[in-house]
Design a protein around this motif. Structure first.
Motif, short mmCIF file in Angstrom:
data_model
loop_
_atom_site.label_atom_id
_atom_site.label_comp_id
_atom_site.label_asym_id
_atom_site.label_seq_id
_atom_site.Cartn_x
_atom_site.Cartn_y
_atom_site.Cartn_z
N LEU A 125 5.96 4.86 -2.90
CA LEU A 125 7.03 5.35 -2.02
C LEU A 125 8.17 4.36 -1.99
O LEU A 125 9.34 4.74 -1.96
CB LEU A 125 6.49 5.55 -0.61
CG LEU A 125 5.64 6.79 -0.41
CD1 LEU A 125 5.10 6.79 1.00
CD2 LEU A 125 6.48 8.01 -0.63
N ALA A 153 -1.29 4.90 -2.70
CA ALA A 153 0.08 4.85 -3.22
C ALA A 153 0.40 3.47 -3.77
O ALA A 153 1.52 3.22 -4.18
CB ALA A 153 1.07 5.21 -2.12
N ASN A 184 0.83 -1.21 0.00
CA ASN A 184 0.00 0.00 0.00
C ASN A 184 0.86 1.25 0.00
O ASN A 184 0.35 2.36 -0.06
CB ASN A 184 -1.01 -0.01 1.16
CG ASN A 184 -0.35 0.10 2.49
OD1 ASN A 184 0.88 0.02 2.59
ND2 ASN A 184 -1.12 0.32 3.53
N ILE A 185 2.19 1.08 0.04
CA ILE A 185 3.09 2.21 -0.09
C ILE A 185 3.96 2.00 -1.33
O ILE A 185 5.10 2.45 -1.38
CB ILE A 185 3.99 2.34 1.15
CG1 ILE A 185 4.52 0.96 1.55
CG2 ILE A 185 3.27 2.98 2.29
CD1 ILE A 185 5.74 1.00 2.37
#
Lengths: 171, 379
Positions: free
Chosen positions: B137, B194, B133-134
């Motif tokens: 990043l 993200a 979920n990142i």
């Protein structure tokens, strides 16, 4: 921690401590910097094991990807070390740092023994709705003023650094 | 326990092996495509001798690089000299873990591996190794580590040219990471996630690629074109490609940071550069060009037309079609990359810095503001 994450934690913790010890014992500053990157990475891996993925990624992005590169940059541009120049600074430093380490270990140990069971609980339960969302909600909803204050502080120090660096150029 | 072991260990291992194998093959033929395309643009033939129209040239090059002598300068820091190509390679490969290559997952029925009689339970295999979920990043964080490889390669070679190249690359990559990040912020705001899979799904839900996001409903008023431009320019600079190839500017620095590298170590640096190019093209395709969605997606009446070329294969057919569309987009973006190299002369160093700090970063900030304003106006 689950049965899988405990051995992983031990591995990363060992690597982190190894990197930290190597970092302070190398005489070549570039090697020290590289071992510090290794330590930062192990800490990021431990964050992942604690379900703090966002923190882990920010750790890599900011410390390993940004700050340490600038460190290396500075190390390159200063005078290269002469072999054999690094000296043993004697017992006083060792004694002082050992004392500080013991105090730190006691403080941390006391903290965890006193308050950890309540706080640790189940870290994944804190993550309803995702890690990044949680962090940004907290940061921008409840701590917006301190957050902005810190950013202004950083801006001031940045301008100060530029002003110092350009002294005498009539700026 | 056995199912978990297969799901979380064996399947990702196979996926990683497949991605590495396919990507290395892609790099080999990307190099050939670059040589052929630039030769075409310069009215030359390009490689012609090995295989039909030079089709086997990449294989010959790999064999040559494998067999070459590994030269290490006497005054070099041997260990750092050895690990810096590896440090370049690992982030380049690790980033592929979060890339969604196609949307539909493959259903694999239960089967038994012959000879060892090992029963494998039924599995669902996705086209991505991990859907974090990142994810975006993660991509930014891991790809920012590539700069270590360049910087350390230059330093450990103990040569003036290498050192200059690596200092330039450090400054360049840190400067251009900022506009790169800013250009992505608007996409994050539009998607609300993200995760790279989530970003493509958000475009599917919105009914158009983010590139064609028209907040006022007016065609040609597409703010994300600025985002695409910013991302692409920053990505070209991040991958040290022409016209921003100052770290290896051959007319002034011999070969910059990899002057003192030969054989396999040189091949690793070369591979990492091209892997990063493919990665940048993949990210452009996923963020702005709808990832695995067909090229006709969002055109009224044509949206569903090219969704599945192989309907008789069911879900697998849709997955293969999605993969085809992503590959096509990546190919086109990479072709633009190479086209830039054939068209533009190299920037001067001060021009590079003023472009990054005085133009791209203010543009990026304005782009975020404008996107936010449009989103508010729209409610």
């Amino acid at each position: 921690m689950t049965e899988v994450s405990l051995p992983l934690f031990l591995v990363f913790a060992a690597v982190g401590v190894f990197g930290a010890v190597m970092m302070v014992t190398r005489t070549q500053p570039v090697h020290s910097a590289l071992y510090l990157v290794l330590t930062l990475f192990s800490v990021a891996a431990i964050y992942v094991l604690l379900h703090a993925e966002f923190l882990a990624v920010v750790q890599i992005l900011v410390y390993a990807g940004g700050i340490m590169v600038l460190f290396l940059f500075v190390i390159f541009l200063v005078r290269p070390p002469v072999p054999g120049e690094a000296r043993w600074h004697g017992g006083r430093h060792v004694l002082l740092s050992a004392g500080l380490a013991v105090i730190l270990a006691c403080a941390l140990g006391w903290h965890f023994l006193e308050s950890a069971p309540a706080a640790a609980g189940n870290p994944s339960a804190l993550l309803e709705g995702g890690n990044m969302e949680q962090v940004s909600m907290t940061l921008f909803r409840y701590y917006i003023l301190p957050f902005e204050t810190v950013s202004i502080l950083l801006l001031v120090s940045m301008i100060g650094a530029i002003a110092l660096a350009r002294k005498g150029e009539g700026v | 326990m056995k199912e978990q072991l297969i799901q979380y260990l064996a399947v990702p291992m196979l996926q990683i092996a497949a991605i590495i194998g396919v990507m290395l093959l892609c790099v080999m033929y990307l190099v050939l495509w670059e040589r052929k395309l630039i030769a075409f643009m310069q009215v030359r033939m390009g490689p012609m001798r090995v295989g039909y129209h030079g089709l086997l040239q990449p294989i010959a090059d790999v064999v040559k690089l494998l067999l070459k002598e590994d030269v290490v300068p006497k005054a070099a820091d041997r260990w750092v000299h050895l690990i810096s190509p590896i440090i370049l390679m690992i982030p380049a490969l690790a980033c592929f873990a979060v890339i969604p290559f196609t949307g539909t997952s493959f259903e694999v029925g239960a089967f038994t591996i012959p000879l060892v009689n090992y029963d494998v339970p039924a599995l669902t295999v996705t086209s991505w190794v991990a859907d974090l979920n990142i994810g975006l990043l993660y991509f930014l964080a891991i790809s920012s580590l590539g700069v270590y490889g360049l910087v350390l390669a230059g330093w450990s070679s103990n040569s003036k040219y290498s050192m200059l190249g690596s200092l330039r690359s450090a400054a360049q990559m840190i400067s251009y990471e900022v506009p790169l990040g800013l250009s992505i912020v608007a996409i994050l705001m539009l998607s609300g996630t993200a995760s790279l899979v989530g970003i493509v799904e958000a475009q599917q839900e919105a009914g158009h690629w983010w590139l064609f996001w028209a907040p006022l409903g007016v065609p040609l008023l597409w703010p994300q074109f600025i985002g695409l431009f910013l991302y692409f320019v920053a990505a070209v600079a991040e991958t040290n490609r022409a016209p921003f190839d100052l770290p290896e500017a051959e007319t002034e620095l011999v070969a910059g940071f990899h002057t003192e590298y030969s054989g396999m170590k040189f091949a690793f640096m070369f591979l990492a550069e091209y892997l990063n190019m493919i990665l940048a093209a993949l990210i452009v395709s996923v963020l702005f060009l709808g990832g695995w969605l067909p090229v006709t997606f969002g055109i009224p009446g044509l949206s569903e037309l090219f969704g599945n070329f192989l309907p008789f294969l069911g879900g697998a057919g849709a997955a293969i079609t999605g993969f085809f569309w992503l590959a096509l987009k990546v190919f086109l973006v990479l072709t633009v990359y190479l086209w830039l190299r054939a068209t533009f002369p190299r920037y001067r160093y001060d021009q590079l810095m003023s472009l990054g700090w005085k133009w791209l970063i203010p543009m990026g900030l304005a782009h975020v503001m404008v996107t936010a304003l449009f989103m508010l106006l729209r409610g």
